[in-house]
Write a protein that holds these residues in place. Sequence first.
Motif, PDB file in Angstrom:
ATOM      1  N   GLY A 157       0.964  -1.492  -0.290  1.00  0.00           N
ATOM      2  CA  GLY A 157      -0.132   0.088  -0.402  1.00  0.00           C
ATOM      3  C   GLY A 157       0.746   1.552   0.258  1.00  0.00           C
ATOM      4  O   GLY A 157       1.819   1.381   0.624  1.00  0.00           O
ATOM      5  N   ARG A 158       0.387   2.577  -0.257  1.00  0.00           N
ATOM      6  CA  ARG A 158       0.854   3.569   0.035  1.00  0.00           C
ATOM      7  C   ARG A 158       1.576   4.150   1.331  1.00  0.00           C
ATOM      8  O   ARG A 158       2.326   4.511   1.723  1.00  0.00           O
ATOM      9  CB  ARG A 158      -0.107   4.501  -0.092  1.00  0.00           C
ATOM     10  CG  ARG A 158      -0.735   4.689  -1.588  1.00  0.00           C
ATOM     11  CD  ARG A 158      -2.224   5.156  -1.809  1.00  0.00           C
ATOM     12  NE  ARG A 158      -2.718   5.002  -2.625  1.00  0.00           N
ATOM     13  CZ  ARG A 158      -3.923   3.974  -3.265  1.00  0.00           C
ATOM     14  NH1 ARG A 158      -3.633   3.236  -2.589  1.00  0.00           N
ATOM     15  NH2 ARG A 158      -4.680   3.653  -4.310  1.00  0.00           N
ATOM     16  N   THR A 159       0.810   3.279   2.790  1.00  0.00           N
ATOM     17  CA  THR A 159       1.590   3.978   3.036  1.00  0.00           C
ATOM     18  C   THR A 159       2.307   2.321   4.411  1.00  0.00           C
ATOM     19  O   THR A 159       2.899   2.276   5.533  1.00  0.00           O
ATOM     20  CB  THR A 159       0.375   3.949   4.711  1.00  0.00           C
ATOM     21  OG1 THR A 159      -0.636   1.869   4.945  1.00  0.00           O
ATOM     22  CG2 THR A 159      -0.605   5.057   4.176  1.00  0.00           C
ATOM     23  N   GLY A 160       3.029   1.556   3.373  1.00  0.00           N
ATOM     24  CA  GLY A 160       3.823  -0.003   4.065  1.00  0.00           C
ATOM     25  C   GLY A 160       2.836  -1.083   3.368  1.00  0.00           C
ATOM     26  O   GLY A 160       1.628  -1.243   2.348  1.00  0.00           O
ATOM     27  N   ALA A 161       3.204  -1.877   3.899  1.00  0.00           N
ATOM     28  CA  ALA A 161       2.764  -3.317   3.164  1.00  0.00           C
ATOM     29  C   ALA A 161       1.518  -3.687   4.310  1.00  0.00           C
ATOM     30  O   ALA A 161       1.954  -3.600   5.353  1.00  0.00           O
ATOM     31  CB  ALA A 161       4.093  -4.858   4.083  1.00  0.00           C
ATOM     32  N   ILE A 162      -0.155  -4.249   3.729  1.00  0.00           N
ATOM     33  CA  ILE A 162      -0.619  -4.168   4.845  1.00  0.00           C
ATOM     34  C   ILE A 162      -1.107  -5.271   4.651  1.00  0.00           C
ATOM     35  O   ILE A 162      -1.035  -6.474   3.503  1.00  0.00           O
ATOM     36  CB  ILE A 162      -2.159  -2.975   4.177  1.00  0.00           C
ATOM     37  CG1 ILE A 162      -1.494  -1.701   3.755  1.00  0.00           C
ATOM     38  CG2 ILE A 162      -3.199  -3.453   5.110  1.00  0.00           C
ATOM     39  CD1 ILE A 162      -1.682  -0.876   4.874  1.00  0.00           C
ATOM     40  N   GLU A 163      -1.668  -5.960   5.701  1.00  0.00           N
ATOM     41  CA  GLU A 163      -2.232  -7.215   5.699  1.00  0.00           C
ATOM     42  C   GLU A 163      -3.289  -7.415   6.708  1.00  0.00           C
ATOM     43  O   GLU A 163      -3.439  -6.809   8.134  1.00  0.00           O
ATOM     44  CB  GLU A 163      -1.151  -8.159   6.177  1.00  0.00           C
ATOM     45  CG  GLU A 163      -1.676 -10.052   6.361  1.00  0.00           C
ATOM     46  CD  GLU A 163      -0.320 -10.548   6.901  1.00  0.00           C
ATOM     47  OE1 GLU A 163      -0.833 -12.236   6.455  1.00  0.00           O
ATOM     48  OE2 GLU A 163       0.144 -10.760   7.965  1.00  0.00           O
ATOM     49  N   LEU A 164      -4.307  -7.732   6.010  1.00  0.00           N
ATOM     50  CA  LEU A 164      -5.732  -8.149   6.881  1.00  0.00           C
ATOM     51  C   LEU A 164      -5.580  -9.319   7.501  1.00  0.00           C
ATOM     52  O   LEU A 164      -5.497 -10.569   6.425  1.00  0.00           O
ATOM     53  CB  LEU A 164      -6.894  -8.100   6.824  1.00  0.00           C
ATOM     54  CG  LEU A 164      -8.282  -7.545   7.566  1.00  0.00           C
ATOM     55  CD1 LEU A 164      -8.887  -6.715   6.859  1.00  0.00           C
ATOM     56  CD2 LEU A 164      -8.725  -9.218   7.775  1.00  0.00           C
ATOM     57  N   LYS A 165      -5.137  -9.960   8.622  1.00  0.00           N
ATOM     58  CA  LYS A 165      -5.591 -11.514   8.841  1.00  0.00           C
ATOM     59  C   LYS A 165      -6.074 -11.924  10.792  1.00  0.00           C
ATOM     60  O   LYS A 165      -5.440 -10.776  11.015  1.00  0.00           O
ATOM     61  CB  LYS A 165      -3.590 -12.598   8.734  1.00  0.00           C
ATOM     62  CG  LYS A 165      -4.031 -13.869   9.041  1.00  0.00           C
ATOM     63  CD  LYS A 165      -2.168 -14.035   8.950  1.00  0.00           C
ATOM     64  CE  LYS A 165      -2.726 -15.689   8.845  1.00  0.00           C
ATOM     65  NZ  LYS A 165      -0.962 -16.106   9.092  1.00  0.00           N
ATOM     66  N   ASP A 166      -6.597 -12.889  11.384  1.00  0.00           N
ATOM     67  CA  ASP A 166      -7.112 -13.275  12.261  1.00  0.00           C
ATOM     68  C   ASP A 166      -7.532 -11.432  12.160  1.00  0.00           C
ATOM     69  O   ASP A 166      -7.990 -11.343  13.337  1.00  0.00           O
ATOM     70  CB  ASP A 166      -6.217 -13.923  12.925  1.00  0.00           C
ATOM     71  CG  ASP A 166      -5.526 -14.681  12.693  1.00  0.00           C
ATOM     72  OD1 ASP A 166      -5.986 -15.609  11.607  1.00  0.00           O
ATOM     73  OD2 ASP A 166      -4.373 -14.830  12.641  1.00  0.00           O
ATOM     74  N   HIS A 167      -8.429 -11.086  11.581  1.00  0.00           N
ATOM     75  CA  HIS A 167      -9.667 -10.013  11.894  1.00  0.00           C
ATOM     76  C   HIS A 167      -8.828  -8.816  13.119  1.00  0.00           C
ATOM     77  O   HIS A 167      -9.585  -7.475  13.102  1.00  0.00           O
ATOM     78  CB  HIS A 167     -10.452  -9.979  13.243  1.00  0.00           C
ATOM     79  CG  HIS A 167     -11.470  -9.735  12.808  1.00  0.00           C
ATOM     80  ND1 HIS A 167     -12.625  -9.837  11.748  1.00  0.00           N
ATOM     81  CD2 HIS A 167     -11.830  -8.037  13.409  1.00  0.00           C
ATOM     82  CE1 HIS A 167     -14.109  -8.525  12.136  1.00  0.00           C
ATOM     83  NE2 HIS A 167     -13.647  -8.297  13.064  1.00  0.00           N
ATOM     84  N   LYS A 168      -7.478  -8.241  11.800  1.00  0.00           N
ATOM     85  CA  LYS A 168      -7.075  -7.609  12.242  1.00  0.00           C
ATOM     86  C   LYS A 168      -5.771  -7.112  11.159  1.00  0.00           C
ATOM     87  O   LYS A 168      -5.125  -7.631   9.983  1.00  0.00           O
ATOM     88  CB  LYS A 168      -5.502  -7.449  13.438  1.00  0.00           C
ATOM     89  CG  LYS A 168      -6.499  -8.611  14.881  1.00  0.00           C
ATOM     90  CD  LYS A 168      -4.946  -7.956  15.849  1.00  0.00           C
ATOM     91  CE  LYS A 168      -5.776  -8.694  17.374  1.00  0.00           C
ATOM     92  NZ  LYS A 168      -4.375  -9.029  18.453  1.00  0.00           N
ATOM     93  N   ILE A 169      -5.365  -6.070  10.978  1.00  0.00           N
ATOM     94  CA  ILE A 169      -4.747  -5.457   9.916  1.00  0.00           C
ATOM     95  C   ILE A 169      -3.776  -4.766  10.474  1.00  0.00           C
ATOM     96  O   ILE A 169      -3.590  -4.166  11.858  1.00  0.00           O
ATOM     97  CB  ILE A 169      -5.442  -3.966   9.319  1.00  0.00           C
ATOM     98  CG1 ILE A 169      -6.588  -3.779   8.799  1.00  0.00           C
ATOM     99  CG2 ILE A 169      -4.773  -3.187   8.759  1.00  0.00           C
ATOM    100  CD1 ILE A 169      -7.766  -3.057   8.839  1.00  0.00           C
ATOM    101  N   SER A 170      -2.784  -5.073  10.088  1.00  0.00           N
ATOM    102  CA  SER A 170      -1.861  -4.773   9.988  1.00  0.00           C
ATOM    103  C   SER A 170      -0.332  -3.908   9.271  1.00  0.00           C
ATOM    104  O   SER A 170      -0.709  -4.391   8.271  1.00  0.00           O
ATOM    105  CB  SER A 170      -0.377  -6.190  10.466  1.00  0.00           C
ATOM    106  OG  SER A 170      -0.420  -7.083   9.172  1.00  0.00           O
ATOM    107  N   ARG A 171       0.677  -3.046   9.868  1.00  0.00           N
ATOM    108  CA  ARG A 171       1.235  -2.135   8.481  1.00  0.00           C
ATOM    109  C   ARG A 171       2.312  -2.310   8.882  1.00  0.00           C
ATOM    110  O   ARG A 171       2.917  -2.018   9.736  1.00  0.00           O
ATOM    111  CB  ARG A 171       0.401  -0.588   8.997  1.00  0.00           C
ATOM    112  CG  ARG A 171       0.767   0.365   7.422  1.00  0.00           C
ATOM    113  CD  ARG A 171       0.452   1.340   7.654  1.00  0.00           C
ATOM    114  NE  ARG A 171       0.943   2.018   8.731  1.00  0.00           N
ATOM    115  CZ  ARG A 171       1.937   2.395   9.568  1.00  0.00           C
ATOM    116  NH1 ARG A 171       2.724   3.021   8.479  1.00  0.00           N
ATOM    117  NH2 ARG A 171       2.117   3.184  10.448  1.00  0.00           N
ATOM    118  N   GLN A 172       2.896  -3.129   8.037  1.00  0.00           N
ATOM    119  CA  GLN A 172       4.672  -2.224   7.927  1.00  0.00           C
ATOM    120  C   GLN A 172       5.686  -1.331   7.060  1.00  0.00           C
ATOM    121  O   GLN A 172       5.536  -1.415   5.678  1.00  0.00           O
ATOM    122  CB  GLN A 172       5.124  -3.802   7.397  1.00  0.00           C
ATOM    123  CG  GLN A 172       6.530  -3.771   7.419  1.00  0.00           C
ATOM    124  CD  GLN A 172       7.459  -4.032   8.236  1.00  0.00           C
ATOM    125  OE1 GLN A 172       6.971  -4.906   9.508  1.00  0.00           O
ATOM    126  NE2 GLN A 172       8.410  -3.269   9.006  1.00  0.00           N
TER     127      GLN A 172
END
Length: 311
Positions: free
Chosen positions: A281-296
């Motif tokens: 993504g524009r703000t980093g590597a985005i992952e939605l897993k186990d109902h949580k959004i993480s941004r790297q």
Amino acid sequence: MSYKKYWLLLCLAACMSPAYADVLVILPESGTMARAGQSIKRGFLSAYTASGSKEKIIFVDSAKNSIDSIFKKEVTNKTRLIVGPLARPEVENLIQLSPKIPVLALNDVNTQSANVWQYSLAKQDDAVALNQLLKKDGVKKLFVLRQTGTESATELFLVALMAEFGSDIAMVNQLPKKLSRKEGVLLLGDHQWMEQLGALPEKNIYATPLSIEQGQFIPLGLSFCDVPALYNGQWADLIEAYKEQPENMAFQRLLAFGGDAWSMGQHLLEQAGQVQFSFVGRTGAIELKDHKISRQPYCYRQQKNSIEILK
């Protein structure tokens, strides 16, 4: 597409509200948070327009309407997704309503809800990214030099970094004269303050986005982690949004945040059941897993003639 035509389409998307919304976006468009809300809205609409989506969108000003009243007046049986709100107390209020349709909240709180995903530019994300870089660089002891008067701007980040890095962090009042191979220095302050520090070490020297200003000199060897959209021309929609109204880097991050909010909204609209996805993504590597959004976030280091991305 010409610049004028692009913004005409965007304005139509923003201004010609349909009788109902597929996507209801709740943002502050007046009051103390209006500027942040408007930047997020512009980033969101730029990404929406560029995507060619036909979803019908309505924007509601959270500064003039309570979350309860928004749900009563604007949410219909045709509403497929809610994006927002931005303020933490409003996210809490929304969670208490136990929404039946997917919600992408634009802040994170301690409370969880089955249909509410929480996305933010959290300092925790920045701290995790920097901690990983410190480990990669072999830094075992970190000296922290902090600008007086900016404590509130850096406190959450520092607390998060201490939790990630461990106890071997020392607060100092001046730059160490020498650093061993396993020692590093973190500068917590703005660009003008950093310039006044004089010559800096060229290795194991780190900063936060607070120290980076557009068009200003970055010391050789300085490493930092930030929103990737600010350092490459990959996102044409953001370039157009910036042309329409140039912003400083803090608000450029919110443009990127709004753009990623639309990208995530698209994923939520397309998926049903156990939602799971990841993208760059524009703000980093985005992952939605186990109902949580993480941004790297991505990390960078200033070289002689360019900024190097650290992988």
